[in-house]
Design a protein around this motif. Structure first.
Motif, mmCIF file in Angstrom:
data_model
loop_
_atom_site.group_PDB
_atom_site.id
_atom_site.type_symbol
_atom_site.label_atom_id
_atom_site.label_comp_id
_atom_site.label_asym_id
_atom_site.label_seq_id
_atom_site.Cartn_x
_atom_site.Cartn_y
_atom_site.Cartn_z
ATOM 1 N N SER A 83 -3.527 -12.325 5.410
ATOM 2 C CA SER A 83 -2.441 -11.783 6.233
ATOM 3 C C SER A 83 -1.525 -10.935 5.365
ATOM 4 C CB SER A 83 -1.653 -12.914 6.905
ATOM 5 O OG SER A 83 -1.151 -13.821 5.950
ATOM 6 N N TRP A 84 -0.875 -9.953 6.009
ATOM 7 C CA TRP A 84 -0.029 -8.993 5.302
ATOM 8 C C TRP A 84 1.396 -9.036 5.841
ATOM 9 C CZ3 TRP A 84 -1.711 -5.604 1.407
ATOM 10 C CH2 TRP A 84 -3.097 -5.554 1.191
ATOM 11 N N THR A 85 2.349 -8.684 4.971
ATOM 12 C CA THR A 85 3.733 -8.498 5.416
ATOM 13 C C THR A 85 4.296 -7.231 4.768
ATOM 14 O OG1 THR A 85 4.782 -9.735 3.608
ATOM 15 C CG2 THR A 85 4.106 -10.985 5.566
ATOM 16 N N LYS A 86 5.263 -6.650 5.459
ATOM 17 C CA LYS A 86 6.040 -5.531 4.921
ATOM 18 C C LYS A 86 7.512 -5.891 5.099
ATOM 19 C CE LYS A 86 7.206 -0.652 5.722
ATOM 20 N NZ LYS A 86 6.945 0.554 6.550
ATOM 21 N N ASN A 87 8.214 -5.994 3.999
ATOM 22 C CA ASN A 87 9.621 -6.407 4.024
ATOM 23 C C ASN A 87 9.795 -7.730 4.768
ATOM 24 O OD1 ASN A 87 10.227 -4.008 2.659
ATOM 25 N ND2 ASN A 87 10.518 -2.889 4.579
ATOM 26 N N ASP A 88 8.886 -8.671 4.474
ATOM 27 C CA ASP A 88 8.904 -10.040 5.024
ATOM 28 C C ASP A 88 8.554 -10.104 6.507
ATOM 29 O OD1 ASP A 88 9.588 -11.172 2.575
ATOM 30 O OD2 ASP A 88 11.731 -10.891 2.941
ATOM 31 N N LEU A 89 8.073 -9.013 7.110
ATOM 32 C CA LEU A 89 7.655 -9.013 8.510
ATOM 33 C C LEU A 89 6.143 -8.878 8.593
ATOM 34 C CD1 LEU A 89 10.384 -6.690 10.097
ATOM 35 C CD2 LEU A 89 10.310 -9.198 10.105
ATOM 36 N N PRO A 90 5.474 -9.641 9.478
ATOM 37 C CA PRO A 90 4.013 -9.559 9.588
ATOM 38 C C PRO A 90 3.548 -8.161 9.978
ATOM 39 C CG PRO A 90 4.867 -11.492 10.748
ATOM 40 C CD PRO A 90 6.057 -10.654 10.386
ATOM 41 N N VAL A 91 2.419 -7.757 9.388
ATOM 42 C CA VAL A 91 1.831 -6.450 9.669
ATOM 43 C C VAL A 91 0.379 -6.654 10.099
ATOM 44 C CG1 VAL A 91 1.184 -4.211 8.712
ATOM 45 C CG2 VAL A 91 3.310 -5.291 7.999
ATOM 46 N N SER A 140 3.272 -7.744 0.843
ATOM 47 C CA SER A 140 2.645 -8.969 0.338
ATOM 48 C C SER A 140 1.310 -9.192 1.027
ATOM 49 C CB SER A 140 3.550 -10.189 0.556
ATOM 50 O OG SER A 140 3.524 -10.596 1.912
ATOM 51 N N CYS A 141 0.407 -9.810 0.276
ATOM 52 C CA CYS A 141 -0.914 -10.202 0.788
ATOM 53 C C CYS A 141 -1.045 -11.711 0.585
ATOM 54 C CB CYS A 141 -2.012 -9.447 0.031
ATOM 55 S SG CYS A 141 -3.668 -10.112 0.273
ATOM 56 N N THR A 142 -1.289 -12.453 1.662
ATOM 57 C CA THR A 142 -1.389 -13.911 1.597
ATOM 58 C C THR A 142 -2.804 -14.354 1.949
ATOM 59 O OG1 THR A 142 0.938 -14.210 2.166
ATOM 60 C CG2 THR A 142 -0.520 -16.098 2.490
ATOM 61 N N VAL A 143 -3.402 -15.187 1.081
ATOM 62 C CA VAL A 143 -4.768 -15.664 1.258
ATOM 63 C C VAL A 143 -4.740 -17.164 1.541
ATOM 64 C CG1 VAL A 143 -7.023 -15.949 0.158
ATOM 65 C CG2 VAL A 143 -5.669 -13.879 -0.272
#
Length: 252
Positions: free
Chosen positions: A153-161, A195-198
């Motif tokens: 999952s990805w975020t941009k400025n702490d918001l999901p993308v 951010s990239c979360t695995v």
């Protein structure tokens, strides 16, 4: 009388069927089947079937036998099964279920031991040189994980993308682990943080990598030096001209 036993796994519940069949001595042969179902959630089902139709089942909560008489069944089943002690035998079957399930779980564990798990490693990097306002691709490379299933999952400025996100196939490594890529299409802006979360079975908690674009601003040094040199040059010309003029007037 012929015995039959089978077992099946469905929806995380183990079902054991123990069927005893026989043909009744009437003008037309019939089949009566005794069924005991044992489930992993500790529930037990007991029922009799007449020619594939249920004629009774045991309700353990109410502690009674429930009769369901098919349309063609002319004999009262409560009279037919009164000497078979259906409920008493069902309680014995329920206790047997617990023993059978424990044994089967042990056998399953011996035959199929728990798979080894390898946690993933991940890095985050841009595909091209980062330039302000120029579209680019951010790559999250995930490597050395097993089994081959991850969630990225990805975020941009702490918001999901979710827009512009893709996840590639799983590719095998030489050590029997796997690797894959997840990408995000983005346009770099000042102050943005990605951010990239695995998530993976071998990880105790999600693994997050953070990336922030860095822009190289052009140096002002050469231009300043050029401007200073040019000014000094003009100043030198002016001083030289002044001295020449002053000398010329002096000779007069």
């Amino acid at each position: 009388m012929k015995p039959y036993c089978s077992q099946t796994m469905k929806s995380s519940s183990l079902l054991i069927l123990m069927l005893n069949t026989f043909c009744a001595s009437t003008q037309i042969p019939h089949e009566i089947v005794y069924v005991v179902g044992c489930y992993e959630n500790s529930t037990t089902e007991v029922q009799f079937e007449f020619d594939s139709e249920e004629i009774l089942h045991v309700d353990f909560e109410r502690q009674e036998v429930v009769y369901n008489v098919p349309p063609l069944f002319v004999v009262n089943p409560s009279e037919v099964f009164s000497d078979l002690h259906v409920y008493k035998n069902a309680l014995k079957a329920k206790r047997t279920c617990a023993i059978a399930l424990s044994f089967l779980k042990f056998e399953e564990k011996e035959i199929h031991p728990e798979e080894a798990k390898d946690p993933p490693e991940s890095i985050l990097y841009p595909a091209e040189e980062v330039q302000l306002g120029v579209e680019n691709t951010l790559t999250c490379f995930v490597n050395h994980f097993y089994p081959p299933y991850i969630k990225v999952s990805w975020t941009k400025n702490d918001l999901p993308v979710s827009e512009g996100v893709s996840l590639g196939q799983y590719y095998p490594n030489d050590d029997q682990t796997f690797h894959t890529f997840s990408t995000l299409e983005f346009t770099p802006r000042e102050g943005d943080i990605y951010s990239c979360t695995v998530e993976h079975l071998a990880l105790e908690r999600p693994q997050t990598r953070i990336w922030q674009p860095e822009f190289s601003h052009p140096s002002l040094g050469p231009d300043v030096f050029c401007g200073v040199g040019l000014t000094l040059g003009f100043l030198g010309v002016a001083v030289g001209t002044f001295l020449m003029v002053k000398g010329h007037h002096g000779h007069k």
